[in-house]
Design a protein around this motif. Structure first.
Motif, PDB file in Angstrom:
ATOM      1  N   GLY A   1       9.426  21.169  82.032  1.00  0.00           N
ATOM      2  CA  GLY A   1       8.104  21.761  81.853  1.00  0.00           C
ATOM      3  C   GLY A   1       7.123  20.788  81.233  1.00  0.00           C
ATOM      4  O   GLY A   1       7.446  19.646  80.964  1.00  0.00           O
ATOM      5  N   GLY A   2       5.925  21.291  80.978  1.00  0.00           N
ATOM      6  CA  GLY A   2       4.857  20.435  80.476  1.00  0.00           C
ATOM      7  C   GLY A   2       4.534  20.625  79.015  1.00  0.00           C
ATOM      8  O   GLY A   2       3.623  19.983  78.492  1.00  0.00           O
ATOM      9  N   GLU A   3       5.281  21.491  78.323  1.00  0.00           N
ATOM     10  CA  GLU A   3       4.967  21.762  76.922  1.00  0.00           C
ATOM     11  C   GLU A   3       5.221  20.535  76.042  1.00  0.00           C
ATOM     12  O   GLU A   3       6.272  19.899  76.138  1.00  0.00           O
ATOM     13  N   GLY A   4       4.246  20.207  75.218  1.00  0.00           N
ATOM     14  CA  GLY A   4       4.358  19.059  74.320  1.00  0.00           C
ATOM     15  C   GLY A   4       4.182  17.723  75.007  1.00  0.00           C
ATOM     16  O   GLY A   4       4.398  16.670  74.416  1.00  0.00           O
ATOM     17  N   MET A   5       3.746  17.755  76.268  1.00  0.00           N
ATOM     18  CA  MET A   5       3.569  16.537  77.053  1.00  0.00           C
ATOM     19  C   MET A   5       2.122  16.067  76.987  1.00  0.00           C
ATOM     20  O   MET A   5       1.201  16.859  76.992  1.00  0.00           O
ATOM     21  N   VAL A   6       1.955  14.750  76.909  1.00  0.00           N
ATOM     22  CA  VAL A   6       0.644  14.113  76.950  1.00  0.00           C
ATOM     23  C   VAL A   6       0.743  12.937  77.906  1.00  0.00           C
ATOM     24  O   VAL A   6       1.693  12.158  77.831  1.00  0.00           O
ATOM     25  N   LEU A   7      -0.217  12.815  78.811  1.00  0.00           N
ATOM     26  CA  LEU A   7      -0.262  11.666  79.715  1.00  0.00           C
ATOM     27  C   LEU A   7      -1.340  10.710  79.222  1.00  0.00           C
ATOM     28  O   LEU A   7      -2.469  11.131  78.972  1.00  0.00           O
TER      29      LEU A   7
ATOM     30  N   THR B   1      10.380   5.155  83.996  1.00  0.00           N
ATOM     31  CA  THR B   1      11.149   6.382  84.169  1.00  0.00           C
ATOM     32  C   THR B   1      10.797   7.031  85.504  1.00  0.00           C
ATOM     33  O   THR B   1      11.653   7.601  86.177  1.00  0.00           O
ATOM     34  N   TYR B   2       9.519   6.967  85.876  1.00  0.00           N
ATOM     35  CA  TYR B   2       9.018   7.584  87.105  1.00  0.00           C
ATOM     36  C   TYR B   2       8.324   6.518  87.947  1.00  0.00           C
ATOM     37  O   TYR B   2       7.379   5.893  87.478  1.00  0.00           O
ATOM     38  N   VAL B   3       8.807   6.317  89.173  1.00  0.00           N
ATOM     39  CA  VAL B   3       8.270   5.279  90.058  1.00  0.00           C
ATOM     40  C   VAL B   3       7.870   5.923  91.383  1.00  0.00           C
ATOM     41  O   VAL B   3       8.685   6.587  92.035  1.00  0.00           O
ATOM     42  N   GLY B   4       6.607   5.699  91.770  1.00  0.00           N
ATOM     43  CA  GLY B   4       6.142   6.192  93.065  1.00  0.00           C
ATOM     44  C   GLY B   4       6.819   5.468  94.201  1.00  0.00           C
ATOM     45  O   GLY B   4       7.436   6.073  95.072  1.00  0.00           O
ATOM     46  N   ARG B   5       6.731   4.148  94.197  1.00  0.00           N
ATOM     47  CA  ARG B   5       7.373   3.314  95.216  1.00  0.00           C
ATOM     48  C   ARG B   5       7.828   2.008  94.586  1.00  0.00           C
ATOM     49  O   ARG B   5       7.131   1.443  93.750  1.00  0.00           O
ATOM     50  N   THR B   6       8.974   1.516  95.037  1.00  0.00           N
ATOM     51  CA  THR B   6       9.453   0.190  94.664  1.00  0.00           C
ATOM     52  C   THR B   6       9.170  -0.718  95.849  1.00  0.00           C
ATOM     53  O   THR B   6       9.625  -0.451  96.969  1.00  0.00           O
ATOM     54  N   ILE B   7       8.382  -1.757  95.593  1.00  0.00           N
ATOM     55  CA  ILE B   7       7.998  -2.677  96.663  1.00  0.00           C
ATOM     56  C   ILE B   7       8.290  -4.100  96.205  1.00  0.00           C
ATOM     57  O   ILE B   7       7.538  -4.673  95.405  1.00  0.00           O
ATOM     58  N   PRO B   8       9.406  -4.685  96.671  1.00  0.00           N
ATOM     59  CA  PRO B   8       9.723  -6.065  96.295  1.00  0.00           C
ATOM     60  C   PRO B   8       8.658  -7.023  96.839  1.00  0.00           C
ATOM     61  O   PRO B   8       8.202  -6.859  97.971  1.00  0.00           O
ATOM     62  N   THR B   9       8.268  -7.971  96.013  1.00  0.00           N
ATOM     63  CA  THR B   9       7.241  -8.936  96.409  1.00  0.00           C
ATOM     64  C   THR B   9       7.675 -10.340  96.033  1.00  0.00           C
ATOM     65  O   THR B   9       8.564 -10.522  95.207  1.00  0.00           O
ATOM     66  N   SER B  10       7.013 -11.317  96.624  1.00  0.00           N
ATOM     67  CA  SER B  10       7.221 -12.704  96.195  1.00  0.00           C
ATOM     68  C   SER B  10       6.226 -12.985  95.067  1.00  0.00           C
ATOM     69  O   SER B  10       5.302 -12.198  94.833  1.00  0.00           O
ATOM     70  N   SER B  11       6.396 -14.105  94.405  1.00  0.00           N
ATOM     71  CA  SER B  11       5.483 -14.451  93.303  1.00  0.00           C
ATOM     72  C   SER B  11       4.080 -14.785  93.811  1.00  0.00           C
ATOM     73  O   SER B  11       3.124 -14.741  93.064  1.00  0.00           O
TER      74      SER B  11
ATOM     75  N   LEU C   1       1.970  11.112  94.442  1.00  0.00           N
ATOM     76  CA  LEU C   1       1.613  11.682  93.141  1.00  0.00           C
ATOM     77  C   LEU C   1       2.139  13.107  92.998  1.00  0.00           C
ATOM     78  O   LEU C   1       2.592  13.498  91.913  1.00  0.00           O
ATOM     79  N   VAL C   2       2.106  13.885  94.072  1.00  0.00           N
ATOM     80  CA  VAL C   2       2.655  15.246  94.035  1.00  0.00           C
ATOM     81  C   VAL C   2       4.157  15.182  93.737  1.00  0.00           C
ATOM     82  O   VAL C   2       4.674  15.927  92.899  1.00  0.00           O
ATOM     83  N   ARG C   3       4.855  14.266  94.408  1.00  0.00           N
ATOM     84  CA  ARG C   3       6.296  14.102  94.159  1.00  0.00           C
ATOM     85  C   ARG C   3       6.549  13.685  92.721  1.00  0.00           C
ATOM     86  O   ARG C   3       7.424  14.222  92.044  1.00  0.00           O
ATOM     87  N   LEU C   4       5.780  12.715  92.217  1.00  0.00           N
ATOM     88  CA  LEU C   4       5.935  12.261  90.831  1.00  0.00           C
ATOM     89  C   LEU C   4       5.697  13.403  89.843  1.00  0.00           C
ATOM     90  O   LEU C   4       6.430  13.543  88.866  1.00  0.00           O
ATOM     91  N   ALA C   5       4.671  14.204  90.090  1.00  0.00           N
ATOM     92  CA  ALA C   5       4.359  15.329  89.202  1.00  0.00           C
ATOM     93  C   ALA C   5       5.536  16.295  89.136  1.00  0.00           C
ATOM     94  O   ALA C   5       5.939  16.732  88.043  1.00  0.00           O
ATOM     95  N   HIS C   6       6.116  16.622  90.279  1.00  0.00           N
ATOM     96  CA  HIS C   6       7.276  17.524  90.301  1.00  0.00           C
ATOM     97  C   HIS C   6       8.474  16.902  89.584  1.00  0.00           C
ATOM     98  O   HIS C   6       9.200  17.590  88.861  1.00  0.00           O
ATOM     99  N   GLU C   7       8.683  15.607  89.778  1.00  0.00           N
ATOM    100  CA  GLU C   7       9.784  14.902  89.114  1.00  0.00           C
ATOM    101  C   GLU C   7       9.595  14.913  87.595  1.00  0.00           C
ATOM    102  O   GLU C   7      10.551  15.145  86.842  1.00  0.00           O
ATOM    103  N   ILE C   8       8.373  14.682  87.142  1.00  0.00           N
ATOM    104  CA  ILE C   8       8.078  14.690  85.708  1.00  0.00           C
ATOM    105  C   ILE C   8       8.347  16.078  85.125  1.00  0.00           C
ATOM    106  O   ILE C   8       8.999  16.212  84.082  1.00  0.00           O
TER     107      ILE C   8
END
Length: 189
Positions: free
Chosen positions: A39-45, A155-165, A26-33
């Protein structure tokens, strides 16, 4: 078929992320965002109920700390926007719930725990636009597990984890589950 009839046994195959690994991600994602948004101006999560909400709130706090300015967060309930409702009998009356924040003209980052088929995000976009027209919408997810049925990409992905169905990713957040981890679970028929 009722939900009870559809339920199958599940077996935990392994833990994919611990509480500390979730926090670091989450810290990495926050920095990436912040970096991609200048910056964070005009941003809404906006967190998609259920587990997207703590994700949005945590990212909002982290971005607020980085940028030294508050980043508003809101909650989006999509239960009446799902495209699988028609299989559940009568169509419910849709009432727009409050997001808790204004999105008109803002850069909205939709937050969800797992991106799988894309159907949840499609429903979230329908619901979001019922609240107004944002300037831009991006998607942040903790886990992208593939298997898309719709052309939706985060646009922002913490981890990509391939899975089976047969496999399921279970994200557990302290705020919802009183537990903190990501598990890989397999259906046993």
């Amino acid at each position: 078929m009722s939900e009870a009839t559809e339920k199958t046994s599940l077996r935990v195959k392994g833990r994919l992320m611990s509480a500390s690994e979730i926090e670091r991600t989450l810290v990495r994602l926050a920095h990436e965002i912040v970096e991609k948004s200048q910056g964070g101006e005009g941003m809404v999560l906006i967190g998609i109920k259920r587990r997207g909400v703590p994700l949005a709130e945590r990212l909002g706090k982290l971005i607020s700390t980085i940028e030294k300015t508050p980043v508003p967060t809101g909650v989006l309930d999509i239960q009446f926007y799902r495209d699988d409702l028609s299989t559940a009998g009568l169509k419910p009356v849709v009432t727009v719930g409050a997001l808790g924040v204004d999105i008109v003209g803002k850069d909205v980052i939709l937050c969800d725990d797992v991106l799988y088929t894309g159907r949840t995000i499609r429903a979230a976009l329908d619901a979001l636009f019922d609240h107004g027209r944002p300037r831009r919408v991006q998607l942040a997810v903790l886990i992208d597990r593939g298997h898309r049925e719709l052309p939706i990409e985060a646009t922002y992905v913490g981890r990509t984890i391939p899975t089976s169905s047969r496999e399921i990713i279970e994200v557990k957040f302290q705020e919802v589950d009183t537990d903190e981890q990501v598990l890989l679970v397999e259906r046993i028929d």
